[in-house]
Design a protein around this motif. Structure first.
Motif, mmCIF file in Angstrom:
data_model
loop_
_atom_site.group_PDB
_atom_site.id
_atom_site.type_symbol
_atom_site.label_atom_id
_atom_site.label_comp_id
_atom_site.label_asym_id
_atom_site.label_seq_id
_atom_site.Cartn_x
_atom_site.Cartn_y
_atom_site.Cartn_z
ATOM 1 N N ARG A 291 4.824 -1.588 2.206
ATOM 2 C CA ARG A 291 5.133 -3.012 2.073
ATOM 3 C C ARG A 291 4.144 -3.749 1.174
ATOM 4 O O ARG A 291 4.423 -4.864 0.743
ATOM 5 C CB ARG A 291 5.119 -3.686 3.447
ATOM 6 N N ILE B 145 -1.019 -5.646 8.810
ATOM 7 C CA ILE B 145 0.303 -5.255 8.320
ATOM 8 C C ILE B 145 0.872 -6.410 7.510
ATOM 9 O O ILE B 145 0.909 -7.552 7.986
ATOM 10 C CB ILE B 145 1.253 -4.912 9.480
ATOM 11 N N TYR B 146 1.292 -6.122 6.302
ATOM 12 C CA TYR B 146 1.874 -7.167 5.455
ATOM 13 C C TYR B 146 3.290 -7.465 5.929
ATOM 14 O O TYR B 146 4.132 -6.573 6.017
ATOM 15 C CB TYR B 146 1.891 -6.706 3.999
ATOM 16 N N LYS B 147 3.548 -8.754 6.243
ATOM 17 C CA LYS B 147 4.854 -9.158 6.752
ATOM 18 C C LYS B 147 5.484 -10.262 5.915
ATOM 19 O O LYS B 147 6.259 -11.070 6.423
ATOM 20 C CB LYS B 147 4.733 -9.610 8.208
ATOM 21 N N PHE C 174 -1.760 -12.512 5.675
ATOM 22 C CA PHE C 174 -2.269 -11.145 5.607
ATOM 23 C C PHE C 174 -3.781 -11.145 5.388
ATOM 24 O O PHE C 174 -4.536 -10.469 6.103
ATOM 25 C CB PHE C 174 -1.551 -10.399 4.477
ATOM 26 N N CYS D 56 -4.298 4.013 4.229
ATOM 27 C CA CYS D 56 -2.922 3.518 4.174
ATOM 28 C C CYS D 56 -2.019 4.492 4.924
ATOM 29 O O CYS D 56 -2.092 5.705 4.706
ATOM 30 C CB CYS D 56 -2.451 3.381 2.725
ATOM 31 N N ILE E 279 -7.639 -4.088 10.469
ATOM 32 C CA ILE E 279 -6.306 -3.512 10.332
ATOM 33 C C ILE E 279 -5.302 -4.649 10.187
ATOM 34 O O ILE E 279 -5.386 -5.650 10.903
ATOM 35 C CB ILE E 279 -5.957 -2.617 11.544
ATOM 36 N N PHE F 159 -4.220 -0.012 6.791
ATOM 37 C CA PHE F 159 -2.966 -0.709 6.514
ATOM 38 C C PHE F 159 -1.767 0.142 6.936
ATOM 39 O O PHE F 159 -1.326 1.012 6.184
ATOM 40 C CB PHE F 159 -2.857 -1.051 5.024
ATOM 41 N N PRO F 160 -1.246 -0.078 8.154
ATOM 42 C CA PRO F 160 0.024 0.560 8.517
ATOM 43 C C PRO F 160 1.151 -0.013 7.648
ATOM 44 O O PRO F 160 1.031 -1.111 7.107
ATOM 45 C CB PRO F 160 0.198 0.167 9.991
ATOM 46 N N GLU F 161 2.236 0.726 7.541
ATOM 47 C CA GLU F 161 3.372 0.301 6.706
ATOM 48 C C GLU F 161 2.896 -0.046 5.298
ATOM 49 O O GLU F 161 3.202 -1.105 4.748
ATOM 50 C CB GLU F 161 4.083 -0.897 7.341
ATOM 51 N N ALA F 162 2.133 0.869 4.710
ATOM 52 C CA ALA F 162 1.525 0.598 3.404
ATOM 53 C C ALA F 162 2.553 0.409 2.296
ATOM 54 O O ALA F 162 2.249 -0.190 1.264
ATOM 55 C CB ALA F 162 0.580 1.739 3.032
#
Length: 226
Positions: A65, A11-13, A19, A86, A9, A60-63
């Protein structure tokens, strides 16, 4: 029954390399070459793709992004059988999201939101009574993130009166329908010669429109400096 051997898992930041490093670390994929140097982002993509199969699950949470390059990379993984989940508030409705099955999750219950607020209050070292939690909960709606923010604002002593969500029922159509019914009564009175209905319908219609306009009075919406 679906068997999953590997799962990750991330999250793209903003940093593509971090990532993919996070994904590789969870999938037990080396992020350095034989010389001890960090793999480039393209090399990480290739290594992850080479080590994923139909028993791999990527979440992928906050897909929303995810960048275009990442989405195209995921498209190749999905074509090879990798399972991808996603999470997003709304379906972006493009490329890989069009190929995915869409499942709408239920909103958190009031009890769950209350638990989130209690946990955040404990983390902030804030002692909030149950009665105060009941007063603060409507400000958060059904959003756990907003619930945490409400508790943080409470710990800072900030005044909170306006809800920070839009989870409410718009009753304007009901008001308009009621006003139209008064107009119908007025026309019935006019057609039948019944002055009582005519006067009642006319007065009610005007009074309703007046109250509607008075209820829409608001102060300036822009803050100082805007």
């Amino acid at each position: 029954m679906v068997l999953v051997d590997l799962a990750a898992i991330a999250i793209y930041k903003g940093s593509g390399k971090k990532f993919f490093q996070a994904l590789a670390f969870q999938l037990d994929i080396p992020t350095e070459n034989d010389e001890g140097k960090s793999l480039t982002m393209d090399q990480l993509k290739e290594e992850i793709a080479a080590n994923c199969n139909d028993s791999t699950l990527l979440i992928f949470p906050e897909a929303k992004r995810l960048t275009t390059g990442i989405r195209y990379w995921l498209e190749d993984l999905m074509a090879s059988g990798v399972r991808v989940v996603c999470l997003a508030v709304a379906n972006p409705g493009r490329d890989i999201f069009l190929e995915m099955l869409e499942i709408e999750l239920e909103m958190p219950s009031d009890q769950r939101i209350r638990e989130v607020m209690r946990s955040e209050a404990k983390r902030q070292g804030l002692n909030i009574s149950e009665s105060r939690l009941a007063e603060l909960q409507p400000l958060a709606g059904r959003n756990p993130m907003v619930a945490k923010k409400v508790v943080r604002n409470e710990s800072l002593g900030l005044k909170q009166h306006k809800p920070e969500h839009t989870q409410y029922v718009v009753i304007m159509p009901i008001i308009i329908a009621a006003l139209m019914s008064f107009g119908i009564i007025r026309f019935i009175g006019m057609g039948t010669g019944n002055k009582s209905l005519y006067i009642f319908g006319g007065v009610s219609l005007v009074a309703g429109m007046t109250l509607k306009q008075l209820g829409s009075i608001r102060g300036a919406r822009k803050r100082l400096g805007q």
